[in-house]
Design an enzyme around this catalytic site. Structure first.
Site, PDB file in Angstrom:
ATOM      1  N   CYS A 140       0.808  -1.222  -0.028  1.00 28.58           N
ATOM      2  CA  CYS A 140      -0.050   0.153   0.172  1.00 28.58           C
ATOM      3  C   CYS A 140       1.003   1.230   0.047  1.00 28.58           C
ATOM      4  O   CYS A 140       1.381   1.738   0.969  1.00 28.58           O
ATOM      5  CB  CYS A 140      -0.808  -0.055   1.200  1.00 28.58           C
ATOM      6  SG  CYS A 140      -2.043   1.356   1.244  1.00 28.58           S
ATOM      7  N   CYS A 143      -0.563   4.124   2.120  1.00 31.85           N
ATOM      8  CA  CYS A 143      -0.352   3.992   3.612  1.00 31.85           C
ATOM      9  C   CYS A 143       1.135   4.281   3.883  1.00 31.85           C
ATOM     10  O   CYS A 143       1.627   4.903   5.015  1.00 31.85           O
ATOM     11  CB  CYS A 143      -0.643   2.724   3.949  1.00 31.85           C
ATOM     12  SG  CYS A 143      -1.741   1.758   3.313  1.00 31.85           S
ATOM     13  N   ASP A 144       2.071   3.819   3.214  1.00 36.20           N
ATOM     14  CA  ASP A 144       3.526   3.592   3.670  1.00 36.20           C
ATOM     15  C   ASP A 144       4.686   4.404   2.825  1.00 36.20           C
ATOM     16  O   ASP A 144       5.541   4.451   3.471  1.00 36.20           O
ATOM     17  CB  ASP A 144       3.923   2.095   3.861  1.00 36.20           C
ATOM     18  CG  ASP A 144       2.783   1.188   4.530  1.00 36.20           C
ATOM     19  OD1 ASP A 144       2.400   1.597   5.713  1.00 36.20           O
ATOM     20  OD2 ASP A 144       2.776  -0.031   4.538  1.00 36.20           O
TER      21      ASP A 144
END
Ligand code: NDP
Length: 321
Positions: A140, A143-144
């Site tokens: 992701c 997200c990261d």
């Protein structure tokens, strides 16, 4: 056997899946006094449970750890009377009311069903990859990506997901190398051209990842690669590996009982209503990533979970329960 899986009782609603969508549906259904049963499934907590810091979920200005966010949602649902069981669904016949869910060793009957079984990111399947999930291996970018500011990273895949992730990650990374196992790309022309034109993006084709380096150090240090044409082995020093090789919706067991698209995602009408041959399937709703290939965010999954629970409430009321 716990009372949650007793065969005599008929549940008002059962929620399949315990990610963001399922738990939000559970909070709403529980607050409507429906005493939902949440079947936690193969990946309890869903994709959030394998991410680290979630910085885009409204209400957490400092961010919150994915597993903590899930735990909070679970506590919130339990507080209002949701039940949880570790079982997962083996099979169900959606044409017979109430639905009898076969959970393998046991079964449960329910008047309505919320399918929130999510989608699972595809992984390469390497032990070193598995060991470093959350330590530089991620599926992701949204997200990261932020954690790799100024670092060199790799994106695996040759479709639109990989191109999109790579372009997005150039906001943080100093250099992004797209590693694709084939010579031809599946990505749409426009996305591919955008990636090719980007000064921070480089490509390696016909290239396979054989090992993610850094297991002992508990952080990604590089990738051991093999060129599939020349058989040459190289090491690419990177701080992260992002997978962009697609997702698998967890809806195979409903094949033939509700409409799925060509890739197996549940097709819904008005957001959360399932259909069979475009005709609504009474009492069966779907929410979250199992029916959303476009947004795939925690907050959108939570939003559709809320919608599904509200529709269940309406459905049960209209049917005199
Ligand atoms: P795709 O199935 O299109 O592409 C997956 C890619 O991953 C392929 O290049 C494939 O390689 C590679 N791959 C699959 N398995 C492995 C493996 N085990 N090891 C190495 N490589 C592997 O998936 P996407 O997620 O990219 O796209 C899915 C759908 O979503 C598409 O319809 C796409 O257009 C759409 N989408 C659209 C976006 C947009 O328009 N902004 C953004 C993201 C997705 P190979 O080619 O060799 O099989």
């Amino acid at each position: 056997m716990s009372e949650t899986t007793s065969t005599n009782e008929i549940r008002e609603t059962v929620i399949l899946g315990s990610g963001c969508a399922g738990l939000t549906a559970a909070i709403y259904a529980a607050r409507s006094n429906l005493k939902p049963l949440v079947l936690e499934g193969h990946e309890p907590g869903g994709q959030l449970s394998i991410t680290t810091l979630v910085e885009n979920f409204p209400g957490w200005p400092e961010g919150i750890q994915g597993p903590q966010l899930i735990e909070n949602m679970k506590l919130q649902a339990a507080r209002f009377g949701a039940d949880f069981a570790m079982n997962h669904l083996a099979s169900v016949d959606l044409s017979k009311h109430p639905f009898e869910l076969n959970l393998g060793q046991t079964s449960v009957r329910t008047r309505s069903l919320i399918i929130a079984s999510g989608a699972s990111a595809r992984w390469l399947g390497l032990p070193s990859e598995h060991a470093l999930i959350g330590h530089g291996v991620s599926s992701c970018a949204t997200c990261d990506g932020f954690f790799f500011s100024g670092k060199e990273i790799a994106v695996i895949g040759g479709g639109d997901s990989a191109m999109e992730e790579a372009i997005f990650l150039t906001r943080f990374a100093s250099k992004v190398t797209i590693i694709h196992r084939s010579a031809q790309f599946r990505a749409s022309r426009i996305m591919l051209e955008r990636a090719i034109a980007h000064p921070q993006i480089k490509f390696m084709t016909n290239t396979q990842v054989e090992e993610v380096l850094g297991v002992e150090e508990k952080e990604v240090r590089g990738l051991r690669l093999r060129n599939r044409v020349t058989n040459e082995h190289t090491v690419l020093p990177v701080s992260a590996m992002f997978l962009g090789i697609g997702h698998e919706p967890n809806a195979k067991m409903f094949h033939g009982q509700i409409d799925l698209d060509a890739d197996g995602y549940i097709l819904t009408a008005n957001n959360v209503f399932t259909t069979l041959n475009s005709v609504p399937v009474p009492g069966v709703f779907a929410c979250g990533d199992v029916q959303d290939r476009r947004y795939r965010q925690a907050i959108t999954a939570a939003g559709s979970g809320c919608m599904a629970a509200l529709e269940v409430e309406k459905y049960l009321e209209e049917h005199g329960h």
